[in-house]
Design an enzyme around this catalytic site. Structure first.
Site, mmCIF file in Angstrom:
data_model
loop_
_atom_site.group_PDB
_atom_site.id
_atom_site.type_symbol
_atom_site.label_atom_id
_atom_site.label_comp_id
_atom_site.label_asym_id
_atom_site.label_seq_id
_atom_site.Cartn_x
_atom_site.Cartn_y
_atom_site.Cartn_z
ATOM 1 N N GLU A 182 4.901 18.670 -23.474
ATOM 2 C CA GLU A 182 5.482 19.552 -24.497
ATOM 3 C C GLU A 182 5.903 20.884 -23.894
ATOM 4 O OE1 GLU A 182 2.900 19.805 -27.925
ATOM 5 O OE2 GLU A 182 3.734 17.951 -28.720
ATOM 6 N N LYS A 214 -11.294 19.151 -31.199
ATOM 7 C CA LYS A 214 -12.302 18.161 -31.591
ATOM 8 C C LYS A 214 -12.172 17.738 -33.052
ATOM 9 C CE LYS A 214 -15.966 21.696 -31.779
ATOM 10 N NZ LYS A 214 -15.122 22.743 -31.165
ATOM 11 N N GLU A 240 3.861 11.102 -29.317
ATOM 12 C CA GLU A 240 2.668 11.617 -29.998
ATOM 13 C C GLU A 240 2.893 11.721 -31.492
ATOM 14 O OE1 GLU A 240 0.932 15.338 -28.893
ATOM 15 O OE2 GLU A 240 1.405 15.037 -26.785
HETATM 16 C C1 GLA Z 1 0.586 18.409 -29.064
HETATM 17 C C2 GLA Z 1 0.024 18.246 -27.663
HETATM 18 C C3 GLA Z 1 -1.250 17.484 -27.629
HETATM 19 C C4 GLA Z 1 -2.130 17.886 -28.786
HETATM 20 C C5 GLA Z 1 -1.400 17.673 -30.073
HETATM 21 C C6 GLA Z 1 -2.239 17.985 -31.286
HETATM 22 O O1 GLA Z 1 1.389 17.411 -29.460
HETATM 23 O O2 GLA Z 1 0.933 17.672 -26.780
HETATM 24 O O3 GLA Z 1 -1.872 17.764 -26.400
HETATM 25 O O4 GLA Z 1 -2.455 19.234 -28.651
HETATM 26 O O5 GLA Z 1 -0.318 18.543 -30.088
HETATM 27 O O6 GLA Z 1 -1.515 17.791 -32.474
#
Ligand code: GLA
Ligand code: GLA
Length: 678
Positions: A165, A372, A323
């Site tokens: 990201e 968490k 994701e």
């Molecule tokens: C982003 C990140 C992940 C995690 C998610 C949580 O997409 O890439 O590492 O932090 O958010 O929603």
């Protein structure tokens, strides 16, 4: 149609499955480094049980792989990759550069990003790096090289995951290193300082520069900073992160030319700093992260919009949903779990819109750290849980969908989307601070979604000839080239709908004078002298009896026919929506944000003008999409409602392995995927 259109520069490469058998990718971010070895065994067993075939490894692995400057330790990930490979699970391996370790930040505190007010953002979160830092770049590229050399040829390695990201937290850095890089970028863009003065309009407020060395990033200033300076800083910041992506990618391509490279984009609500239309050309396959909007009553529509834009960035080819969450996130204000069945609908809707891989953040919910309370595929409760059972159910569903791997979506309608317009239209010192670019696009998209019409959301520079209808939401900043392409498209017989706050400025954010909307005035046959944005609860009455909101204008129809007029306020009796026939095409304009009913009636006329039909004949509320390819035609129907909904289709249901038709019922909350009879 659009799916035949290759993305410029991108190569059509896909996940390299170790056994070569095409399938739908399924898995999540896997963080074994957070768990003792005994848990890894259970992880792999549960992954097999759930049908997981691809996991994303080592995303935050830097401090483990390089515990000290130039010292490398691959033991943990070696063991993990071997274990996964033995279990038949492929790996999307990260370059591990997303978050620099404490030793690097301590030795080089100058890599820390700095906010607009000059505040240094400290270590202890993640992405603690300035996108322009040469120190960070050098260490990240060196790590990428070590990781690539170490894992080149590993049989589990199916895909490279550059960073993570990029720009999620550190996109805009205002430090001195960024300032120097910004100056060099501006020198390359403008060549000489006079050209920059012209582009930035620096005769205004005595801002004239005599040397590039005087230029700063748009740090917090006593009043509005120069808008073109802000716009160029947005462009520069996106380009700096893109350069990081390219630097890591080039190392990967040199060492492992056979392994495709991706990085996870964030095409979703609330993230606007990265110009993914430019980034998409740099990757072998486009992947996206998508999280639902908090409090959105119909999150499935924003999900669909983001998916259709991701496919647009991928040039119509299959893409990967990298994701999403199985249930609650932890970064909202109040974080609610997803309802039973929602994770399945969300994922299958992404497949319907062209995703050939579905993945989650993350595999196993962490016990420690800032995430968490973020849901996962294996929650704190363990495998004996609703979420894990739904995950395993989805894994089985995706296996049943294997016949459609590689098929694509085609659409007669394009909605244009443009990062320059997004950045420029939401700058300060404008007619309204309530203006939201993405909202204008979503308004029209949602009406098309409700009508069951397939849409490609595409960059503004996309060739338009394959489309019957093009929607141009708030294309505030438009180059002559793009304005000409829209004009020519209509003259050749296309139908276009342009909304308010389009065609206003050129690429330097200078107003196109002579009446708004400068770039489209002649095409639309209208002339606007003043904007009259509406306040939050304010509405404007329209001649169809509905109320419009957000915006209004004193439209004069020069050669267009008024379709709706204002009935209240200063502009009563003036046109609000217009239509003009232009050679063999039709050009529509709306000067306000129409209510749902009114927008729906306009869409009826637009699709009639353009000859566009819904994906299938179905009850309202059913989400519809079709994927086609040499292996056949596959119709998706997703029921987000609490009522059974029906559609006309004849074929074979892939998820239930049953014949269907000529009418099918989709149970509340259920999904049908039908291989249509020829
Ligand atoms: C982003 C990140 C992940 C995690 C998610 C949580 O997409 O890439 O590492 O932090 O958010 O929603
Ligand atoms: C003040 C300033 C002007 C201008 C106006 C705008 O009066 O003196 O330069 O900025 O505000 O309202």
């Amino acid at each position: 149609m659009s799916s035949d259109r290759p993305a410029p520069g991108a190569s059509p490469r896909w996940i390299r499955w170790p056994d070569g058998r095409p399938r739908i990718g399924f898995g999540g971010d896997y963080t074994p480094e957070q768990w003792p070895r005994e848990v890894w065994k259970e992880d792999v067993r549960l992954m097999q049980e759930a049908g997981v075939n691809l996991v994303n490894v080592a995303i935050f692995g830097w401090s483990l792989i390089e515990p000290a400057d130039g010292v490398y330790d691959f033991a943990t990930f070696d063991e993990v990759l071997d274990l996964l490979h033995t279990a038949g699970i492929a790996v999307d391996l990260a370059t591990a550069t997303a978050s620099p370790p404490a030793w690097l930040v301590t030795a080089h505190p100058e890599i820390l990003p700095v906010g607009r007010t000059g505040t240094v953002l400290g270590f202890g979160g993640r992405q603690s790096w300035c996108p322009s830092s040469p120190v960070y770049r050098e260490h990240a590229v060196r790590l990428t090289e070590k990781v690539a050399e170490h894992y080149a040829g590993h049989p589990a390695l199916a895909l490279w995951h550059v960073s993570n990201e990029l720009g999620c937290h550190n996109a805009l850095c205002y430090c001195d290193v960024s300032a120097a890089a910004f100056r060099r970028w501006l020198e390359r863009r403008y060549g000489d300082i006079d050209s920059l003065n012209e582009a930035w309009g620096t005769q205004f407020w005595s801002q004239r520069y005599t040397s590039f060395e005087q230029i700063m990033p748009p740090r917090l200033a006593p009043s509005f900073t120069n808008p073109t300076q802000q716009l160029d800083f947005a462009r520069f910041s996106s380009a700096e992160l893109q350069a990081q992506l390219v630097a890591e990618r080039d190392v990967l391509r040199r060492i492992t030319p056979d392994v495709p490279v991706t990085t996870n984009f964030m095409v979703m609500n609330g993230i606007r700093d990265m110009d993914y239309a430019a980034w998409a050309r740099e990757v072998d396959l486009v992947s996206n992260d998508h999280y639902l909007r908090e409090g959105d009553p119909e999150p499935q529509i924003e999900l669909a919009f983001s998916a259709d834009l991701t496919r647009g960035l991928a040039g119509g080819r299959p893409w990967m949903l990298m994701e999403q969450s199985t249930s609650a996130v932890n970064w909202g204000h109040v974080n609610r779990p997803k309802a039973p069945g929602e994770l399945r609908r969300n994922s299958l809707a992404q497949v319907a819109r062209g995703a050939d891989a579905i993945s989650y953040f993350q595999w196993r919910q962490s016990r420690a750290g800032a995430e968490k309370y973020h849901s996962a595929m294996v929650p704190h409760a363990g495998a004996d849980s609703r979420v894990f059972r739904e995950v395993a159910g989805l894994g089985a569903d995706l296996e049943r969908l294997e016949p459609l791997v590689g098929t694509t979506v085609s659409s007669d309608v394009a909605v244009l989307f443009d990062w320059d317009s997004w950045w420029a239209s939401e700058l300060d010192s404008h007619p309204s601070q309530d203006f939201r670019y993405r909202e204008v696009a979503l308004d029209w998209y949602s009406t098309l979604w409700r009508r069951g019409i397939a849409v490609d959301v595409v960059p503004a520079s996309t060739p338009l000839d394959g489309y019957r209808l093009v929607v141009v939401p708030a294309l505030y900043l438009v180059t002559d080239a793009v304005a000409d392409s829209i004009d020519a498209y209509v003259r050749r017989g296309g139908t276009v709908l342009v909304t308010y706050f389009s065609g206003i400025v050129d690429e330097h954010d200078h107003v196109r004078t002579g009446g708004y909307p400068g770039a489209f005035r002649d095409l639309l046959g209208i002339r606007v002298e003043e904007f009259a944005p509406l306040r939050a609860a304010e509405t404007a009455g329209l001649s169809d009896g509905t109320e419009a909101s957000r915006w209004s204008e004193d439209v004069v129809a020069v050669s267009a026919e008024p379709v709706l007029t204002y009935t209240t306020g200063t502009y009563a009796a003036q046109p609000a929506v217009t239509r003009r026939t232009v050679e063999s095409g039709v050009a529509w304009y709306t000067s306000t944000a129409l209510g749902d009913g009114s927008r729906e009636a306009i869409v009826d006329r637009l699709v009639a003008d353009a000859g566009v039909t819904p994906v299938a004949s179905a009850d309202r509320g059913l989400e519809l999409m079709r994927r086609t390819g040499p292996q056949g035609s596959f119709l998706f129907a997703v029921n987000h409602s609490g009522e059974p909904l029906t559609l006309e289709v004849t074929g074979h249901s892939l998820l239930t392995d049953q014949p269907v038709g000529p009418r099918a019922t989709v149970a509340p909350g259920d999904v049908l995927v039908i291989r249509e009879s020829a």
